[in-house]
Structure formats: C-alpha cells, structure tokens
Design a protein around this motif. Structure first.
Motif, PDB file in Angstrom:
ATOM      1  N   ARG A 153      -0.632  -9.307 -11.189  1.00 10.13           N
ATOM      2  CA  ARG A 153      -0.797  -8.183 -10.271  1.00 10.13           C
ATOM      3  C   ARG A 153      -1.786  -7.204 -10.879  1.00 10.13           C
ATOM      4  N   ARG A 154      -2.389  -6.367 -10.031  1.00  9.66           N
ATOM      5  CA  ARG A 154      -3.414  -5.418 -10.479  1.00  9.66           C
ATOM      6  C   ARG A 154      -2.833  -4.014 -10.519  1.00  9.66           C
ATOM      7  N   LEU A 155      -3.208  -3.278 -11.551  1.00 14.64           N
ATOM      8  CA  LEU A 155      -2.802  -1.885 -11.725  1.00 14.64           C
ATOM      9  C   LEU A 155      -4.033  -1.111 -12.187  1.00 14.64           C
TER      10      LEU A 155
ATOM     11  N   PRO B 269       5.535  -1.531  -9.858  1.00 19.98           N
ATOM     12  CA  PRO B 269       4.294  -1.033 -10.453  1.00 19.98           C
ATOM     13  C   PRO B 269       4.454   0.328 -11.128  1.00 19.98           C
TER      14      PRO B 269
ATOM     15  N   ARG C 173       3.437   1.195 -14.927  1.00 22.50           N
ATOM     16  CA  ARG C 173       2.561   2.324 -15.254  1.00 22.50           C
ATOM     17  C   ARG C 173       3.218   3.248 -16.272  1.00 22.50           C
TER      18      ARG C 173
END
Length: 137
Positions: A9-11, A90, A94
């Motif tokens: 997944r992208r963060l 997410p 973070r």
C-alpha cells in the motif's frame, strides 16, 4: 473489488512516499496451535533505491498481544490493558512512521533497518487518539 492483502500500500508523509506491507508469522506446535506470533510492518521509501526498508517488528510476549485473527482483528497489536493499534490502518502506520522518525530513523539510509515496535507503540497509539475527529451527526 477487495484489496489484495499482499499488495504493498502507498503512504505519503511530509512529502515523501512509502510503500508498506504487513506480514504475520508464527510457529505451529504439534498440537496445531500457533506460538511465537510476530507482526512485521515494513516501509519502503520511494522512489525505489532512495533508501533502505524499515521493519517495525512486534513479537508477542508477557502482557502483549499479537493475534493472527479471531477473536481479535487481524493486524492488531497491543498491551493487555494498554495502548493498541491495528497495523492495517494507514493512520496507525503513519503514527508508527512518525515515532520511528522521532527516534532517529533516517529514510535515506541505504541499508535495511529493523526495530522493535513495542517502544514505539504507546506514542503511536496516543497520536492516533488525537487523530480521531468528532462524531458525525
């Protein structure tokens, strides 16, 4: 269509992109029960080649839980009677990234870094409490 669980997944945090994955591992005893459960959250600075991965590892132990599913959520880690996070969220990822950066992790470092996630958990869980907005109407 559901998300593929093994797909990174992208963060994006503070202008830098990361791909992240979560893996659960354990030993299976002769009785069929699992033991030595471990959750490993890995963040990969992007673009590829601009920094080594960060592995944040949560190993079960006294007063800690790292379940692999039922009756608790998959991805949950926490202290019995204390802070907890769901590592599939997410915002939790973070918060752990921010805690790792505050402890000195450098995303531009070219080598892989593995750190114990437990010292980061309380600060990350407290940050998540601050992220919760007011209830809707």
């Amino acid at each position: 269509m559901p998300r593929r669980p093994k797909k990174p997944r992208r963060l994006v945090a503070d202008g830098r992109a990361y791909l992240w994955t979560l893996r659960h591992s354990h030993r299976v005893l002769d009785s069929g029960r699992s033991a030595d459960c471990c959750q490993t959250l890995t963040l990969y600075p992007q673009p590829a080649g601009t920094g080594g991965p960060l592995r944040i590892v949560f190993v079960e132990g006294p007063g800690r839980y790292v379940p692999g599913g039922f009756p608790t959520g998959s991805g949950d880690v926490g202290y019995v009677g204390g802070g907890s996070l769901n590592l599939y969220e997410p915002g939790a990822v973070r918060a752990l990234l921010d805690a790792a950066l505050a402890c000195g992790w450098e995303p531009g470092e070219r080598r892989a870094v593995e750190i114990d996630g437990w010292p980061l958990l309380e600060a990350a869980a407290a940050a998540r409490v601050g992220d919760v907005g007011p209830a809707g109407p």
